[in-house]
Enzyme design. Structure first.
Site, PDB file in Angstrom:
ATOM      1  N   ARG A  46      36.692  -7.602  13.833  1.00  0.00           N
ATOM      2  CA  ARG A  46      37.861  -6.830  13.395  1.00  0.00           C
ATOM      3  C   ARG A  46      38.827  -6.534  14.544  1.00  0.00           C
ATOM      4  NH1 ARG A  46      34.531  -2.810   9.315  1.00  0.00           N
ATOM      5  NH2 ARG A  46      34.879  -4.027   7.420  1.00  0.00           N
ATOM      6  N   ARG A  71      20.261 -14.116  42.371  1.00  0.00           N
ATOM      7  CA  ARG A  71      20.072 -12.666  42.226  1.00  0.00           C
ATOM      8  C   ARG A  71      20.157 -12.235  40.763  1.00  0.00           C
ATOM      9  NH1 ARG A  71      25.309 -13.557  43.542  1.00  0.00           N
ATOM     10  NH2 ARG A  71      26.939 -12.266  42.608  1.00  0.00           N
ATOM     11  N   HIS A  72      20.887 -13.020  39.959  1.00  0.00           N
ATOM     12  CA  HIS A  72      21.009 -12.663  38.538  1.00  0.00           C
ATOM     13  C   HIS A  72      19.700 -12.921  37.786  1.00  0.00           C
ATOM     14  CE1 HIS A  72      25.170 -11.971  39.328  1.00  0.00           C
ATOM     15  NE2 HIS A  72      25.335 -13.203  39.760  1.00  0.00           N
ATOM     16  N   GLY A 126      26.765  -3.739  16.179  1.00  0.00           N
ATOM     17  CA  GLY A 126      25.588  -3.744  15.304  1.00  0.00           C
ATOM     18  C   GLY A 126      24.761  -5.010  15.463  1.00  0.00           C
ATOM     19  N   HIS A 175      26.205 -14.439  34.719  1.00  0.00           N
ATOM     20  CA  HIS A 175      25.403 -13.364  35.302  1.00  0.00           C
ATOM     21  C   HIS A 175      24.235 -12.940  34.416  1.00  0.00           C
ATOM     22  CE1 HIS A 175      28.756 -11.777  38.231  1.00  0.00           C
ATOM     23  NE2 HIS A 175      28.521 -13.071  38.358  1.00  0.00           N
ATOM     24  N   ARG A 232      17.500  -9.978  38.462  1.00  0.00           N
ATOM     25  CA  ARG A 232      17.877  -8.807  37.666  1.00  0.00           C
ATOM     26  C   ARG A 232      17.453  -8.957  36.211  1.00  0.00           C
ATOM     27  NH1 ARG A 232      23.625  -8.839  40.902  1.00  0.00           N
ATOM     28  NH2 ARG A 232      22.767  -7.896  42.780  1.00  0.00           N
ATOM     29  N   CYS A 248      30.126  -9.113  13.792  1.00  0.00           N
ATOM     30  CA  CYS A 248      30.276  -8.031  12.817  1.00  0.00           C
ATOM     31  C   CYS A 248      31.621  -7.374  13.118  1.00  0.00           C
ATOM     32  CB  CYS A 248      29.098  -7.061  12.850  1.00  0.00           C
ATOM     33  SG  CYS A 248      28.887  -6.136  14.384  1.00  0.00           S
ATOM     34  N   GLY A 249      31.882  -6.206  12.557  1.00  0.00           N
ATOM     35  CA  GLY A 249      33.196  -5.601  12.759  1.00  0.00           C
ATOM     36  C   GLY A 249      33.487  -5.314  14.216  1.00  0.00           C
ATOM     37  N   THR A 250      32.540  -4.671  14.881  1.00  0.00           N
ATOM     38  CA  THR A 250      32.723  -4.284  16.284  1.00  0.00           C
ATOM     39  C   THR A 250      31.957  -5.165  17.263  1.00  0.00           C
ATOM     40  OG1 THR A 250      30.810  -2.829  16.175  1.00  0.00           O
ATOM     41  CG2 THR A 250      32.967  -1.854  15.632  1.00  0.00           C
ATOM     42  N   GLY A 251      31.008  -5.915  16.769  1.00  0.00           N
ATOM     43  CA  GLY A 251      30.080  -6.646  17.638  1.00  0.00           C
ATOM     44  C   GLY A 251      28.869  -5.816  18.022  1.00  0.00           C
ATOM     45  N   ASP A 273      28.070 -10.404   9.331  1.00  0.00           N
ATOM     46  CA  ASP A 273      28.128  -9.625   8.091  1.00  0.00           C
ATOM     47  C   ASP A 273      29.497  -9.888   7.452  1.00  0.00           C
ATOM     48  OD1 ASP A 273      29.930  -8.117   9.535  1.00  0.00           O
ATOM     49  OD2 ASP A 273      28.859  -6.213   9.326  1.00  0.00           O
ATOM     50  N   HIS A 274      29.828  -9.082   6.428  1.00  0.00           N
ATOM     51  CA  HIS A 274      31.100  -9.280   5.715  1.00  0.00           C
ATOM     52  C   HIS A 274      32.301  -9.079   6.633  1.00  0.00           C
ATOM     53  CE1 HIS A 274      29.952  -5.085   5.621  1.00  0.00           C
ATOM     54  NE2 HIS A 274      31.233  -4.761   5.486  1.00  0.00           N
TER      55      HIS A 274
HETATM   56  C1  RB5 Z   1      30.758  -2.787   8.711  1.00  0.00           C
HETATM   57  O1  RB5 Z   1      31.646  -1.902   8.111  1.00  0.00           O
HETATM   58  C2  RB5 Z   1      30.612  -2.453  10.186  1.00  0.00           C
HETATM   59  O2  RB5 Z   1      30.004  -1.226  10.364  1.00  0.00           O
HETATM   60  C3  RB5 Z   1      29.819  -3.534  10.887  1.00  0.00           C
HETATM   61  O3  RB5 Z   1      30.441  -4.756  10.709  1.00  0.00           O
HETATM   62  C4  RB5 Z   1      29.653  -3.397  12.382  1.00  0.00           C
HETATM   63  O4  RB5 Z   1      30.889  -3.147  13.007  1.00  0.00           O
HETATM   64  C5  RB5 Z   1      28.612  -2.483  12.841  1.00  0.00           C
HETATM   65  O5  RB5 Z   1      28.320  -2.389  14.035  1.00  0.00           O
END
Ligand code: RB5
Length: 143
Positions: free
Chosen positions: A107, A130-131, A68, A96, A134, A63-66, A8-9
């Site tokens: 981010r 084993r992996h 989503g 694994h 699982r 994405c920002g956090t990974g 995403d952005h």
């Molecule tokens: C976008 O602002 C942010 O929410 C998205 O990139 C992501 O981090 C969501 O999980």
């Protein structure tokens, strides 16, 4: 080797930097998008990738956090998406978990950290054994 990417952005700057580096390293990159920092919804890009991605290949989602992109990718049974924020976690996602999709928090990683995670993801084989057993238990109906 061919590699698929989408973001995403919030993931766009890191995706662009990784894409340039990987192309210099000789990878063929299929960049599904997004193609700018204009605000966009991460599920759209993951769904677009999932529709065409051959699961025996590898993809990088950002994405920002990974979180989503990872949540969206794991709705698809042929995708095994793992978030990694360093090389060791990326290595273990392959060794694994046989991850075919690496999800990065754009981010919260710099380019050097992202490069080392991507290299570990690309270079590490699945250990099996084993992996594999699982992985066969991931779906609720099979546990
Ligand atoms: C976008 O602002 C942010 O929410 C998205 O990139 C992501 O981090 C969501 O999980």
């Amino acid at each position: 080797m061919r590699l698929w990417m989408a973001s995403d952005h919030a993931g766009f700057p890191l995706k662009s930097a990784l894409k340039s580096w990987l192309q210099e390293e000789g990878y063929e990159i299929i960049d599904i998008g997004t193609h700018s920092e204009e605000s966009t919804d991460y599920p759209f890009w993951v769904h677009r990738l999932a529709e065409v991605f051959p699961p025996q290949e590898k993809a990088i989602l950002i994405c920002g956090t990974g979180n989503g992109v990872c949540m969206t990718a794991n709705r698809y049974p042929q995708l095994r998406a793992a978030i990694a924020w360093n090389a060791e976690i990326a290595r273990l996602a392959r060794a694994h978990n046989n991850a075919n999709v690496l999800c990065l928090p754009g981010r919260f990683m710099n380019i050097e950290e992202a490069r080392s995670a991507v290299l570990a993801f690309l270079r590490t084989p699945f250990e099996g054994g084993r992996h594999e057993r699982r992985l066969q238990q991931l779906n609720p109906s099979q546990t």
